[in-house]
Scaffold this motif. Structure first.
Motif, PDB file in Angstrom:
ATOM      1  N   ARG A  46     109.003  20.685  77.456  1.00  0.00           N
ATOM      2  CA  ARG A  46     107.684  21.288  77.281  1.00  0.00           C
ATOM      3  C   ARG A  46     107.081  20.802  75.983  1.00  0.00           C
ATOM      4  NH1 ARG A  46     108.138  27.530  78.037  1.00  0.00           N
ATOM      5  NH2 ARG A  46     105.997  27.244  77.344  1.00  0.00           N
ATOM      6  N   ARG A  47     105.889  20.249  76.078  1.00  0.00           N
ATOM      7  CA  ARG A  47     105.202  19.767  74.893  1.00  0.00           C
ATOM      8  C   ARG A  47     104.005  20.669  74.610  1.00  0.00           C
ATOM      9  NH1 ARG A  47     106.230  15.219  72.545  1.00  0.00           N
ATOM     10  NH2 ARG A  47     104.066  14.891  71.996  1.00  0.00           N
ATOM     11  N   LEU A  48     103.720  20.806  73.344  1.00  0.00           N
ATOM     12  CA  LEU A  48     102.568  21.600  72.940  1.00  0.00           C
ATOM     13  C   LEU A  48     101.291  20.794  73.123  1.00  0.00           C
ATOM     14  CD1 LEU A  48     103.927  23.091  69.598  1.00  0.00           C
ATOM     15  CD2 LEU A  48     103.750  24.239  71.792  1.00  0.00           C
ATOM     16  N   THR A  49     100.231  21.493  73.465  1.00  0.00           N
ATOM     17  CA  THR A  49      98.938  20.831  73.519  1.00  0.00           C
ATOM     18  C   THR A  49      98.445  20.610  72.093  1.00  0.00           C
ATOM     19  OG1 THR A  49      97.721  22.909  73.574  1.00  0.00           O
ATOM     20  CG2 THR A  49      98.387  21.972  75.701  1.00  0.00           C
ATOM     21  N   LYS A  50      97.434  19.786  71.949  1.00  0.00           N
ATOM     22  CA  LYS A  50      96.878  19.527  70.610  1.00  0.00           C
ATOM     23  C   LYS A  50      96.336  20.811  69.984  1.00  0.00           C
ATOM     24  CE  LYS A  50      97.654  15.257  69.955  1.00  0.00           C
ATOM     25  NZ  LYS A  50      98.577  14.847  68.907  1.00  0.00           N
ATOM     26  N   PHE A  51      95.694  21.638  70.797  1.00  0.00           N
ATOM     27  CA  PHE A  51      95.167  22.898  70.273  1.00  0.00           C
ATOM     28  C   PHE A  51      96.300  23.781  69.752  1.00  0.00           C
ATOM     29  CE2 PHE A  51      94.038  27.360  70.803  1.00  0.00           C
ATOM     30  CZ  PHE A  51      92.914  27.424  69.994  1.00  0.00           C
ATOM     31  N   GLN A  52      97.393  23.854  70.488  1.00  0.00           N
ATOM     32  CA  GLN A  52      98.531  24.661  70.057  1.00  0.00           C
ATOM     33  C   GLN A  52      99.139  24.122  68.770  1.00  0.00           C
ATOM     34  OE1 GLN A  52     100.879  24.442  73.615  1.00  0.00           O
ATOM     35  NE2 GLN A  52     100.332  26.526  74.233  1.00  0.00           N
ATOM     36  N   GLU A  53      99.208  22.798  68.639  1.00  0.00           N
ATOM     37  CA  GLU A  53      99.732  22.200  67.412  1.00  0.00           C
ATOM     38  C   GLU A  53      98.885  22.597  66.207  1.00  0.00           C
ATOM     39  OE1 GLU A  53     100.032  18.003  67.889  1.00  0.00           O
ATOM     40  OE2 GLU A  53     101.613  18.145  69.404  1.00  0.00           O
TER      41      GLU A  53
ATOM     42  N   TYR B 117      90.502  18.306  64.964  1.00  0.00           N
ATOM     43  CA  TYR B 117      90.712  18.550  66.393  1.00  0.00           C
ATOM     44  C   TYR B 117      89.539  18.021  67.218  1.00  0.00           C
ATOM     45  CZ  TYR B 117      91.128  21.090  70.790  1.00  0.00           C
ATOM     46  OH  TYR B 117      91.188  21.418  72.121  1.00  0.00           O
TER      47      TYR B 117
ATOM     48  N   ASN C 172      89.668  14.854  69.879  1.00  0.00           N
ATOM     49  CA  ASN C 172      89.224  14.971  71.273  1.00  0.00           C
ATOM     50  C   ASN C 172      88.115  13.974  71.589  1.00  0.00           C
ATOM     51  OD1 ASN C 172      91.000  16.904  72.110  1.00  0.00           O
ATOM     52  ND2 ASN C 172      89.615  18.605  71.724  1.00  0.00           N
TER      53      ASN C 172
ATOM     54  N   GLN D 130      89.612  10.457  71.938  1.00  0.00           N
ATOM     55  CA  GLN D 130      90.406  10.296  73.163  1.00  0.00           C
ATOM     56  C   GLN D 130      89.494  10.145  74.375  1.00  0.00           C
ATOM     57  OE1 GLN D 130      93.176  13.513  73.501  1.00  0.00           O
ATOM     58  NE2 GLN D 130      94.658  12.561  72.140  1.00  0.00           N
TER      59      GLN D 130
ATOM     60  N   LYS E  42      94.813   6.060  77.723  1.00  0.00           N
ATOM     61  CA  LYS E  42      95.402   7.195  77.028  1.00  0.00           C
ATOM     62  C   LYS E  42      96.825   6.843  76.639  1.00  0.00           C
ATOM     63  CE  LYS E  42      92.737  10.973  78.878  1.00  0.00           C
ATOM     64  NZ  LYS E  42      92.776  12.269  79.494  1.00  0.00           N
TER      65      LYS E  42
END
Length: 88
Positions: A13-20, A74, A78, A81, A87
């Motif tokens: 499970r990887r964190l999203t950019k927002f979660q980071e 952030y 975004n 990207q 990507k």
């Protein structure tokens, strides 16, 4: 070796950019709270002009600045990207 047995598929499970960014801000604000507590007792455990100025500096300048930079970073990440065709 033990990690492979717990998760045989290999998908983690990887964190999203927002979660980071959110967790980084949470960690920094927690650090500021600890520094504020230490500063309060270092200033004599009384609420005066000095303590008020220190708290204002910690939470408004440092905390607000860190959060503002995190939001801007952030948004920029975004935006870049979306502009790039491939990507990573």
């Amino acid at each position: 070796m033990a990690d492979n047995k717990r998760n045989p598929k290999g998908d983690e499970r990887r964190l999203t950019k927002f979660q980071e960014y959110f967790y980084a801000n949470l960690l920094f604000w927690g650090f500021l709270a600890v520094v504020a507590l230490i500063s309060f007792f270092t200033c004599g455990a009384v609420w005066d002009d000095v303590t008020s100025g220190v708290m204002e500096f910690l939470f408004v300048i440092l905390g607000g600045g860190f959060t503002l930079v995190s939001v801007l970073d952030y948004l920029y990440e975004n935006y870049t990207q979306q502009q790039s065709p491939e990507k990573k």
